[in-house]
Design an enzyme around this catalytic site. Structure first.
Site, PDB file in Angstrom:
ATOM      1  N   ARG A  37      -2.138  46.792 -12.300  1.00  0.00           N
ATOM      2  CA  ARG A  37      -1.082  46.090 -12.254  1.00  0.00           C
ATOM      3  C   ARG A  37      -1.203  46.049 -13.626  1.00  0.00           C
ATOM      4  O   ARG A  37       0.168  45.516 -14.382  1.00  0.00           O
ATOM      5  CB  ARG A  37      -0.474  45.658 -10.694  1.00  0.00           C
ATOM      6  CG  ARG A  37      -0.227  46.896 -10.113  1.00  0.00           C
ATOM      7  CD  ARG A  37       0.127  45.668  -8.954  1.00  0.00           C
ATOM      8  NE  ARG A  37       0.428  46.507  -7.727  1.00  0.00           N
ATOM      9  CZ  ARG A  37       1.150  46.471  -6.446  1.00  0.00           C
ATOM     10  NH1 ARG A  37       1.555  45.644  -6.452  1.00  0.00           N
ATOM     11  NH2 ARG A  37       0.683  47.316  -5.520  1.00  0.00           N
ATOM     12  N   ASP A 148      13.603  36.446  -4.065  1.00  0.00           N
ATOM     13  CA  ASP A 148      12.522  36.942  -4.378  1.00  0.00           C
ATOM     14  C   ASP A 148      11.529  36.084  -5.643  1.00  0.00           C
ATOM     15  O   ASP A 148      12.028  35.748  -6.153  1.00  0.00           O
ATOM     16  CB  ASP A 148      11.992  38.263  -4.037  1.00  0.00           C
ATOM     17  CG  ASP A 148      10.795  39.083  -4.226  1.00  0.00           C
ATOM     18  OD1 ASP A 148      10.673  39.653  -2.579  1.00  0.00           O
ATOM     19  OD2 ASP A 148      10.587  39.333  -4.775  1.00  0.00           O
TER      20      ASP A 148
END
Length: 276
Positions: A37, A148
């Site tokens: 990632r 978030d």
């Protein structure tokens, strides 16, 4: 495609940084996930070595790159009406109880979706609250805060556009009532109607930081978020949730989570549901 090598020392540095900034516990088994990632960020910043990227993150006084880094690391898996028993409990038990015990004069009910990912949870909550309000005029207004740590996910949530495969769990009458069906280039997609979107505030929030709220919430959904925290971080977050709920307010957590072994003040209601 370039393959970037992440050493054990580099993995340790990033793991410590992610834990300190976001509370996410990246154990040794997550090394390949981190390498994969963060490789996206190396490409985006035209770097070839993780140690150079780490220095770049630490030197960035704007704080923008740490946000991008956490975006890349965080896992985002969600769906409409995920764990449907929670929404049935909300409509049939929690909401009636909260209205009966409501003392505030503003008539507004406040719900927080903590870790809202791409928006399926807060939009499901919006459907449930709209349906409940249509049957219960005592509920004057309601607001949903959806937060978030990933700004990328918040952008997707704010757009409110979903592929038809993502809305399969929504009953057809509900889908027609609250979603617009796309046509031409948007064929096969659905967009939430304004009535759904206008009651939700999407904001970025790191659960490790002080909560900036002025008013307490009646309901908090924090599902499948704390599985990424160790017990120490879980203790802190759960007690912060307790402090920002009204008396009698409800906390919903994920089906794979439990407050067992956590030092908290909540009253157990049933598996994954707790009350202040």
């Amino acid at each position: 495609m370039s393959y970037f090598t992440l050493s054990d020392r580099e993995f340790s540095l990033f793991s410590r940084l992610v834990y300190e900034r976001a509370g996410i516990n990246l154990h040794e088994g997550k090394k390949e996930l981190v390498r994969s990632r963060l490789s996206r960020r190396l490409r985006a910043t035209n770097m070839t070595r993780f140690k150079d990227y780490y220095k770049f993150v630490m030197a960035d006084e704007s704080g923008e790159e740490i946000v991008h880094m956490l975006d890349a690391i965080s896992t985002n898996l969600t769906s409409f009406f995920r764990e449907p028993k929670h929404f049935a409990f909300l409509e049939n038990v929690a909401m009636p109880a909260l209205l009966r015990g409501k003392k505030s004069g503003d008539g507004q009910l406040r719900v927080w979706s903590a870790g809202c990912s791409s928006g399926e949870e807060p939009y499901t909550l919006s459907i449930c609250l709209h349906e409940f309000a249509s049957r219960n005029p005592a509920l004057v207004t309601f607001r949903i805060l959806a937060t978030d740590i990933s700004s990328r996910m918040l952008d997707a949530a704010g757009a409110g556009v979903y592929h038809q495969a993502q809305v399969q769990a929504i009953p057809p009458p509900v889908l027609r009532k609250y979603f617009q069906r796309g046509s031409k280039k948007w064929e096969g997609h659905y967009r939430v109607k304004p009535v759904m979107r206008q009651v939700i505030d999407f904001k970025r929030l790191n659960l490790m930081e002080p909560f900036p709220f002025q008013q307490p919430f009646h309901v908090i959904f924090c599902r499948n978020v704390m599985i990424y925290f160790d017990k120490d971080i879980q203790n802190k977050v759960v007690n912060k949730y307790y402090d920002c709920l009204v008396p009698g307010g409800y906390l919903f957590i994920g089906h794979s989570e439990s407050l067992m072994g956590t030092a908290h003040r909540f009253k157990y209601v049933q598996p994954t549901i707790y009350q202040k």
